[in-house]
Design an enzyme around this catalytic site. Structure first.
Site, PDB file in Angstrom:
ATOM      1  N   GLY A   1       3.035 -36.435   5.527  1.00 31.48           N
ATOM      2  CA  GLY A   1       2.882 -34.928   5.453  1.00 31.48           C
ATOM      3  C   GLY A   1       4.068 -34.060   4.808  1.00 31.48           C
TER       4      GLY A   1
ATOM      5  CD  GLU B   1      14.150 -40.550  -7.740  1.00 27.58           C
ATOM      6  OE1 GLU B   1      14.944 -40.607  -6.649  1.00 27.58           O
ATOM      7  OE2 GLU B   1      12.864 -40.682  -7.538  1.00 27.58           O
TER       8      GLU B   1
END
Ligand code: FAD
Length: 381
Positions: free
Chosen positions: A130, A244
């Site tokens: 979600g 990242e």
């Protein structure tokens, strides 16, 4: 333009990595794509060669070198041979800062030697069914009971999800406190109530194990919290996300360069209407445009790598690198498929596999839209 990012030691290291790829990876990768996973042994072999944990201090089995150019070499060599199943980038580029910078001495002793040797494979669990872009919307909780947290919840799309032994899990330690109620806890293989779900079937990157993780009343020692106190998780993530994103951008430009080189070669050899297809003005114009953009991307990216090494890479600069290079990668790969004609749609041609593997790049690590949000917010309207 001459590339001046690397020194002689990086070039020597590249030879080692290239040789490793040719020997231990390339002959097996097609099988790993069928298996949906890379065997753990290849991690150990890479560890023996010193491919993990450059920034890990020597006393814990690493090299003690904080130089992202080594990480760059590894990612480039992986991409050059299309070995997208290897989750080394996630382990080296994304996880290392969590394990090296956010751990105390006791945690370092427990985890860093295995991290550097490749015997302890890592993953990070942020995304849930979600909540992806909206990280604050996660629902996994860690409720303190004495010297343990009781973790309940679910993560999905987790890279190295099946192989991982140690997972940084993003949890809510105080669901009412917004970003300040988020913490990072380390969940380890074998903890009761920690299970893996499906190894998800993806559009591309078939050898990469991307999985669901489930946590049902998992008792995680408080000693596995990252950082000195609860509630730091969101800020810890924000600090590490630029690296990242840079790692993803490194892969993007390497993939674009590789596909472009292969396509130029293809256009030299393929004939139509009695001439090489490279002789058509359209082919040359397409390739000229792509080559220009890839060169520009390369120079911005290398500057970002230097900035990261100097501790100066901002979240905004990393967001620019991430969205622009990954969108470019998709454009390059798509145009190059077109220049291959029908062969571009055949998986025996690297360009077809590159097309499948590249699509996710604008999605994970923060979507293009989220990157533009980060950049847009910096204008302070
Ligand atoms: C192969 C793969 C590997 C992955 N590996 C990992 C991993 O190791 N660990 C991990 O935690 N996660 C991982 N992910 C998850 C990845 O980071 C998320 O999929 C990504 O962040 C997007 O989240 P979502 O899928 O929930 O999409 P959503 O957030 O639902 O987004 C759907 C669409 O809405 C857009 N959108 C959302 N918010 C906004 C906004 N504010 N403004 C404009 N547009 C918006 C998005 O850009 C997107 O186009 C991986 C995903 C894949 C596919």
């Amino acid at each position: 333009m001459r590339r001046d990012l690397f020194d002689e030691e990086h070039d020597l290291f590249r030879e080692t990595v290239r040789e490793f790829m040719a020997r231990e990876v390339v002959p097996h990768h097609a099988q790993w794509e069928k298996d949906g996973i890379v065997p753990r042994e290849v991690w150990k072999k890479a560890g023996e060669l010193g491919m993990f944990g450059f920034s890990v201090p020597e006393e814990y089995g690493g090299s003690g070198i904080s130089d992202f150019r080594y990480n760059t070499v590894i990612v480039e060599e992986i991409i050059r041979v299309g070995a997208t199943g290897l989750g080394f980038g996630l382990h080296n580029d994304i996880m290392a800062p969590y394990l090296v910078d956010l751990t105390n001495d006791e945690q370092k002793q427990r985890w860093l030697p295995g991290f550097a040797s490749g015997e302890l494979i890592t993953a990070i669990g942020m995304t849930e069914p979600g909540a992806g872009s909206d990280l604050q919307g996660i629902r996994t909780t860690a409720v303190r009971e004495g010297d343990h947290y009781v973790v309940n919840g679910q993560k999905t799309f987790i890279t190295n999800g099946i192989n991982s032994d140690l997972v940084v899990v993003v949890v809510k330690t105080d669901p009412s406190a917004g970003a300040r109620g988020t913490s990072l806890v380390m969940v380890e293989r074998g903890m009761e109530g920690f299970t893996r779900g499906r190894n998800l079937e993806k559009v591309g990157m078939h050898a990469q194990d991307t999985a669901e993780l489930f946590f049902e009343n998992v008792r995680v020692p408080v000693a596995n919290l990252l950082g000195d106190e609860e509630g730091q998780g969101f800020f810890q993530l924000m600090n590490n996300l630029p690296q990242e994103r840079l790692s993803i951008a490194v892969a993007a430009v390497a993939a674009a360069e590789t596909v472009l080189e292969e396509t130029i070669e293809y256009c030299r050899n393929r004939t139509a209407f009695g001439r090489n297809i490279g002789k058509f003005q359209n082919t040359r114009f397409v390739l000229a445009e792509l080559a220009t953009e890839v060169d520009i991307a390369r120079h911005y990216l290398d500057k970002c790598v230097r900035a990261l090494n100097a501790g100066e890479l901002t979240a905004v600069d990393a967001a620019k690198a991430k969205w622009w290079t990954t969108e470019l990668q998709n454009k390059v790969v798509d145009r190059c498929v077109q220049l291959h004609g029908g062969y571009g749609y055949m998986l025996e041609y690297p360009v077809a596999k590159a097309w499948l593997d590249s699509r996710v790049q604008t999605i994970y690590g923060g979507t293009t839209e989220i990157m533009k949000e980060i950049i847009g917010r910096s204008f302070d309207f």
